[in-house]
Design a protein around this motif. Structure first.
Motif, mmCIF file in Angstrom:
data_model
loop_
_atom_site.group_PDB
_atom_site.id
_atom_site.type_symbol
_atom_site.label_atom_id
_atom_site.label_comp_id
_atom_site.label_asym_id
_atom_site.label_seq_id
_atom_site.Cartn_x
_atom_site.Cartn_y
_atom_site.Cartn_z
ATOM 1 N N LEU A 1 0.827 -1.206 0.000
ATOM 2 C CA LEU A 1 0.000 0.000 0.000
ATOM 3 C C LEU A 1 0.864 1.259 0.000
ATOM 4 O O LEU A 1 0.533 2.252 -0.654
ATOM 5 C CB LEU A 1 -0.937 -0.008 1.204
ATOM 6 N N GLU A 2 1.961 1.218 0.737
ATOM 7 C CA GLU A 2 2.859 2.376 0.743
ATOM 8 C C GLU A 2 3.430 2.608 -0.648
ATOM 9 O O GLU A 2 3.564 3.758 -1.095
ATOM 10 C CB GLU A 2 3.982 2.172 1.757
ATOM 11 N N SER A 3 3.766 1.539 -1.356
ATOM 12 C CA SER A 3 4.309 1.678 -2.705
ATOM 13 C C SER A 3 3.283 2.293 -3.648
ATOM 14 O O SER A 3 3.611 3.159 -4.475
ATOM 15 C CB SER A 3 4.767 0.316 -3.229
ATOM 16 N N PHE A 4 2.021 1.863 -3.516
ATOM 17 C CA PHE A 4 0.973 2.457 -4.354
ATOM 18 C C PHE A 4 0.852 3.951 -4.092
ATOM 19 O O PHE A 4 0.823 4.761 -5.032
ATOM 20 C CB PHE A 4 -0.365 1.770 -4.091
ATOM 21 N N PHE A 5 0.801 4.331 -2.822
ATOM 22 C CA PHE A 5 0.678 5.749 -2.498
ATOM 23 C C PHE A 5 1.904 6.535 -2.957
ATOM 24 O O PHE A 5 1.786 7.663 -3.438
ATOM 25 C CB PHE A 5 0.474 5.930 -0.998
ATOM 26 N N SER A 6 3.073 5.941 -2.793
ATOM 27 C CA SER A 6 4.294 6.624 -3.200
ATOM 28 C C SER A 6 4.278 6.918 -4.695
ATOM 29 O O SER A 6 4.636 8.019 -5.135
ATOM 30 C CB SER A 6 5.511 5.764 -2.839
ATOM 31 N N LYS A 7 3.839 5.943 -5.479
ATOM 32 C CA LYS A 7 3.801 6.165 -6.924
ATOM 33 C C LYS A 7 2.687 7.139 -7.301
ATOM 34 O O LYS A 7 2.875 8.006 -8.167
ATOM 35 C CB LYS A 7 3.622 4.838 -7.654
ATOM 36 N N ALA A 8 1.523 7.010 -6.664
ATOM 37 C CA ALA A 8 0.424 7.936 -6.956
ATOM 38 C C ALA A 8 0.831 9.373 -6.665
ATOM 39 O O ALA A 8 0.492 10.295 -7.415
ATOM 40 C CB ALA A 8 -0.809 7.553 -6.142
ATOM 41 N N ARG A 9 1.569 9.562 -5.581
ATOM 42 C CA ARG A 9 1.979 10.911 -5.205
ATOM 43 C C ARG A 9 2.897 11.523 -6.262
ATOM 44 O O ARG A 9 2.876 12.746 -6.471
ATOM 45 C CB ARG A 9 2.687 10.850 -3.853
ATOM 46 N N GLU A 10 3.669 10.695 -6.959
ATOM 47 C CA GLU A 10 4.546 11.196 -8.016
ATOM 48 C C GLU A 10 3.764 11.859 -9.140
ATOM 49 O O GLU A 10 4.242 12.812 -9.761
ATOM 50 C CB GLU A 10 5.369 10.050 -8.618
ATOM 51 N N TYR A 11 2.574 11.341 -9.431
ATOM 52 C CA TYR A 11 1.843 11.746 -10.626
ATOM 53 C C TYR A 11 0.656 12.656 -10.350
ATOM 54 O O TYR A 11 0.032 13.146 -11.291
ATOM 55 C CB TYR A 11 1.365 10.505 -11.375
ATOM 56 N N LEU A 12 0.329 12.866 -9.100
ATOM 57 C CA LEU A 12 -0.846 13.676 -8.776
ATOM 58 C C LEU A 12 -0.431 14.920 -8.008
ATOM 59 O O LEU A 12 0.232 14.831 -6.975
ATOM 60 C CB LEU A 12 -1.843 12.864 -7.951
ATOM 61 N N ALA A 13 -0.834 16.072 -8.511
ATOM 62 C CA ALA A 13 -0.506 17.342 -7.861
ATOM 63 C C ALA A 13 -1.639 17.843 -6.980
ATOM 64 O O ALA A 13 -1.430 18.695 -6.115
ATOM 65 C CB ALA A 13 -0.165 18.397 -8.915
ATOM 66 N N GLN B 1 -4.358 -0.970 6.852
ATOM 67 C CA GLN B 1 -4.731 0.447 6.825
ATOM 68 C C GLN B 1 -4.065 1.172 7.991
ATOM 69 O O GLN B 1 -4.645 1.361 9.051
ATOM 70 C CB GLN B 1 -6.251 0.592 6.883
ATOM 71 N N ASN B 2 -2.852 1.598 7.767
ATOM 72 C CA ASN B 2 -2.059 2.293 8.772
ATOM 73 C C ASN B 2 -2.059 3.773 8.429
ATOM 74 O O ASN B 2 -1.365 4.215 7.502
ATOM 75 C CB ASN B 2 -0.638 1.734 8.779
ATOM 76 N N ILE B 3 -2.841 4.574 9.154
ATOM 77 C CA ILE B 3 -2.988 5.972 8.755
ATOM 78 C C ILE B 3 -1.724 6.783 9.027
ATOM 79 O O ILE B 3 -1.524 7.834 8.405
ATOM 80 C CB ILE B 3 -4.217 6.625 9.397
ATOM 81 N N GLU B 4 -0.873 6.323 9.923
ATOM 82 C CA GLU B 4 0.407 7.014 10.120
ATOM 83 C C GLU B 4 1.212 6.948 8.831
ATOM 84 O O GLU B 4 1.793 7.938 8.392
ATOM 85 C CB GLU B 4 1.159 6.379 11.289
ATOM 86 N N MET B 5 1.243 5.773 8.199
ATOM 87 C CA MET B 5 1.940 5.635 6.918
ATOM 88 C C MET B 5 1.194 6.388 5.821
ATOM 89 O O MET B 5 1.791 7.122 5.029
ATOM 90 C CB MET B 5 2.092 4.160 6.555
ATOM 91 N N TYR B 6 -0.127 6.221 5.768
ATOM 92 C CA TYR B 6 -0.909 6.912 4.745
ATOM 93 C C TYR B 6 -0.605 8.410 4.736
ATOM 94 O O TYR B 6 -0.479 9.031 3.679
ATOM 95 C CB TYR B 6 -2.410 6.741 5.023
ATOM 96 N N SER B 7 -0.518 8.993 5.933
ATOM 97 C CA SER B 7 -0.397 10.447 6.043
ATOM 98 C C SER B 7 0.888 10.982 5.445
ATOM 99 O O SER B 7 1.003 12.184 5.200
ATOM 100 C CB SER B 7 -0.492 10.876 7.510
ATOM 101 N N ARG B 8 1.849 10.133 5.214
ATOM 102 C CA ARG B 8 3.095 10.584 4.586
ATOM 103 C C ARG B 8 2.934 10.810 3.091
ATOM 104 O O ARG B 8 3.824 11.373 2.449
ATOM 105 C CB ARG B 8 4.210 9.583 4.874
ATOM 106 N N TYR B 9 1.817 10.363 2.549
ATOM 107 C CA TYR B 9 1.577 10.502 1.113
ATOM 108 C C TYR B 9 0.262 11.207 0.794
ATOM 109 O O TYR B 9 0.180 11.913 -0.213
ATOM 110 C CB TYR B 9 1.582 9.112 0.455
ATOM 111 N N VAL B 10 -0.765 10.984 1.595
ATOM 112 C CA VAL B 10 -2.071 11.567 1.288
ATOM 113 C C VAL B 10 -2.285 12.816 2.131
ATOM 114 O O VAL B 10 -1.603 13.041 3.136
ATOM 115 C CB VAL B 10 -3.210 10.556 1.512
ATOM 116 N N ASP B 11 -3.265 13.597 1.724
ATOM 117 C CA ASP B 11 -3.527 14.874 2.376
ATOM 118 C C ASP B 11 -4.754 14.843 3.283
ATOM 119 O O ASP B 11 -4.895 15.685 4.170
ATOM 120 C CB ASP B 11 -3.723 15.949 1.296
ATOM 121 N N VAL B 12 -5.618 13.866 3.062
ATOM 122 C CA VAL B 12 -6.855 13.751 3.825
ATOM 123 C C VAL B 12 -7.073 12.288 4.196
ATOM 124 O O VAL B 12 -6.954 11.403 3.338
ATOM 125 C CB VAL B 12 -8.073 14.245 3.023
#
Length: 666
Positions: free
Chosen positions: A507-519, A541-552
């Motif tokens: 899941l972290e890898s997915f978010f990391s890649k998504a963050r590269e392409y989404l402004a 679903q670890n929101i501490e990890m999620y929060s390093r990539y997502v905004d909400v």
């Protein structure tokens, strides 16, 4: 930025029963993370830059500092693992030999494990213990090497470890704390474990669930005394293991220091008395055992770890109050009905399906891959919809159901499906229905899960998000960012899993890649309990990890989805408000300023709630709203899958305005 001026975030929550975690999380929806295969890779071997000096105490910094009686200062780093300094933090040496390394996109360097706690024997500085999310490691040579300790029943595979302690001068006795099952002890080096929490009333929330154990410490002078700090500011206690009694202790006098992050016993030299050191978000304190009082050691300055571009995205996403809109309601008279409702209620946002629960793209996509596999079922024109939303002053959030995807699952001879190696075919979650007239039972497939380890699956969803961004959608919301919870999940083979990857890393890898392409801002939906407590080792679903990539973060705190005996002494309606208020605060505390919290509010009834009168179900919904606002939630979204918001019987606009006037973050 002043010391207290940190971005305020909201918190959201839902609960998990200890014995029935699968049942609980399944209701919310309507093994352990792999430690990896590469072991014993020191930081210097991972192509990472050398660890830089760091201020020894900074709030919201990426690292945590652990002091000892001697000259050594230890550092827990997300980027570099365990490090030690003997010169006050000027230089740092890695101590990661024997720890598993993680593989995370872009896979250019191995990452250390996520370390949740570190303990140093106050009588022997060469003896250490550390906890990761799901394991304990011991060292008897000051961290030069580490050996894994096996965790056994009654510690459960789904328990997230939060801290660890070692008994002074006793190499056989260790204790470990968890996020929702209390704490456990082994007196034989980890061969057998016992729960110490069951008699401790302050820990119990009901439903077999306990308050988080933030930190543990053995008393070096009274071996039968164990000290523990509860998470989320719920208090400091000492437990007499012989008498099986517990006493609550006074916290440091500064109100800003109520939430203790860590406790430990230290002394200046072998001739000096022991003192309890307590670290809060704002300061370090010392308490002379047993009489006190608390003495301030030093203040901790804020270091807000939010980059300027992320701060801008969070500001754009803040203060959004709205409803979920099905794609079937996204055009014509149905959409006009929703627009009138939003205006009348003083709401300013919509969450709308652009890729729905069946895996269909619901707009006129130009993407070739969804069209090739037959995954397009247009229900609205994307440009018309975005224009209509913006013309009506609405912030539009595009929902993408991600890893539950029937269309991608069935495509290309099940190439991207979760796999059942026993039958050499796609893994199926089968459910049954019974004909009321004949009594005949029929099996059908309830859910269709694709492989979250597959980079093709990541790219498929990221491409959809990029197209939505290009057409002016304001925010991308990824839903079903998790692993399956129902059915025989132990029989799943993940064919695209890389060495060093577990569920969290996927899941972290997915978010990391998504963050590269989404402004634009990214939001993620999570089970409510994954906002209430730290939990990683089941659906990941670890929101501490999620929060390093997502905004909400959007937790689904639906009170009906908590076991009834969770907070069972409270009446149903006040309980609903408390779950949202407390949950919102807890989520914000976990993400430490890196994401805003915008809960989903339960605007539907289920089970016994279906008998509620209009006055009761109106109060039920409003209590959730009041709880979110009181917990400093930055907006909320009403959820009703059928899009019938009948539970809203009084205007929400004045309630929101009043809540914001009382200090809710925007």
């Amino acid at each position: 930025m002043s010391k207290r001026r940190v971005l305020v975030l909201a918190v959201s929550v839902i609960f998990l029963s200890s014995a029935g975690i699968v049942t609980f999380l399944s209701a919310q929806d309507g093994g352990n993370a792999s430690s990896g295969s590469r072991v014993g890779v020191a930081a210097a071997e991972t192509d990472q830059p050398a660890a830089a000096p760091v201020a020894l105490e900074t709030r919201f910094a990426p690292d945590r500092i652990v002091r000892t009686t001697g000259v050594a200062v230890w550092r827990i780093s997300r980027d570099f693992g365990i490090l030690v300094s003997v010169d006050g933090g000027t230089t740092w040496d890695p101590r990661n030999q024997g720890l598993p390394m993680r593989a995370v996109y872009p896979f250019t360097a191995w990452k250390p494990p996520i370390i949740t706690g570190l303990a140093v024997d106050p009588l022997d500085g060469s003896r250490l213990a550390l906890s990761t999310l799901d394991a304990i490691y011991l060292s008897r040579d000051a961290g030069a090497t580490w050996v894994r300790v096996e965790l056994k029943d009654p510690i459960k595979a789904n328990d997230q470890l939060t801290c660890v302690a070692v008994a002074p001068g006793d190499p056989s006795t260790i204790a470990v704390g968890t996020s929702f099952h209390g704490f456990f002890e082994s007196t034989d080096g980890g061969h057998k474990w016992v729960s110490l929490s069951e008699p401790l009333a302050p820990l119990k929330l009901g439903g077999g669930t306990f308050e988080e154990i933030a930190s543990l410490a053995y008393d070096p002078e009274h071996r039968d005394h164990m000290w523990f700090a509860l998470g989320f500011g719920k208090g400091l206690f000492v437990y007499d293991r012989t008498a099986k009694s517990v006493d609550q202790l006074v916290l440091p006098p500064d109100p800003g220091s109520a939430s203790l992050r860590a406790i430990s016993f230290n002394r200046k030299s072998a001739q000096d008395p022991w003192y309890l050191e307590a670290r809060s978000d704002d300061a370090r304190w010392a308490w002379a055992v047993p009489g006190g009082p608390w003495k301030l050691l030093d203040r901790i300055d804020d270091q807000v770890a939010v980059a300027p571009d992320k701060a801008q995205r969070m500001a754009a996403a803040a203060g959004k109050f709205g409803i979920y809109v099905s794609s079937r309601w996204a055009s014509g008279e149905r959409l006009k009905t929703h627009l009138a409702f939003l205006k009348a209620q003083g709401l300013n946002s919509i969450v709308l399906d652009f890729k729905d629960d069946e895996g269909y793209l619901t707009y006129n996509t130009a993407l070739a891959e969804p069209r090739r596999i037959g995954a397009v079922r247009q229900r609205f024109d994307i440009d018309e919809l975005v224009k209509t939303a913006h013309d009506n002053g609405l912030y539009i959030i595009g929902r993408i159901v991600t890893f539950r995807d029937k269309q991608l699952y069935n495509s290309d001879n099940f190439q991207w499906a979760a796999w059942d190696s026993a039958i050499k075919g796609p893994w199926r979650y089968l459910k049954s229905s019974v004909d009321e007239n004949t009594g005949q039972e029929t099996l059908y497939q309830g859910e269709y899960w694709v492989d979250p380890y597959s980079e093709h699956v990541w790219d498929y969803n990221i491409d959809i998000a990029r197209e939505m961004q290009e057409h002016g959608v304001d925010e991308i919301q990824f839903d079903y960012i998790r692993f399956p919870s129902d059915g025989d999940v132990g029989g799943i083979t993940w064919r695209y899993r890389r060495p060093g990857m577990g569920k969290m890393e996927a899941l972290e890898s997915f978010f990391s890649k998504a963050r590269e392409y989404l402004a634009i801002p990214i939001s993620a939906d999570v089970y409510g309990y994954c906002g209430w407590a730290r939990i990683s080792n089941w659906v990941a679903q670890n929101i501490e990890m999620y929060s390093r990539y997502v905004d909400v973060i959007q937790p689904m705190f639906y009170p009906s989805h908590f076991p009834r005996d969770f907070l069972g002494k409270m009446e149903y309606l006040p309980r609903a408000e408390y779950i949202y208020e407390e949950g919102t605060r807890r989520s914000a505390y976990i993400v430490e300023g890196r994401s805003i919290i915008r809960p989903y509010v339960q605007a539907f009834r289920i089970g016994g709630e279906t008998s509620f009168t209009p006055a009761v179900y109106s109060a039920y919904l409003l209590n959730q709203v009041h709880g979110t606002l009181a917990g400093a939630g930055s907006g909320f979204t009403l959820w009703n899958a059928s899009n019938d918001y009948y539970m809203v019987t009084v205007p929400l606009g004045p309630i929101i305005a009043q809540g914001l006037g009382e200090g809710v973050a925007r």
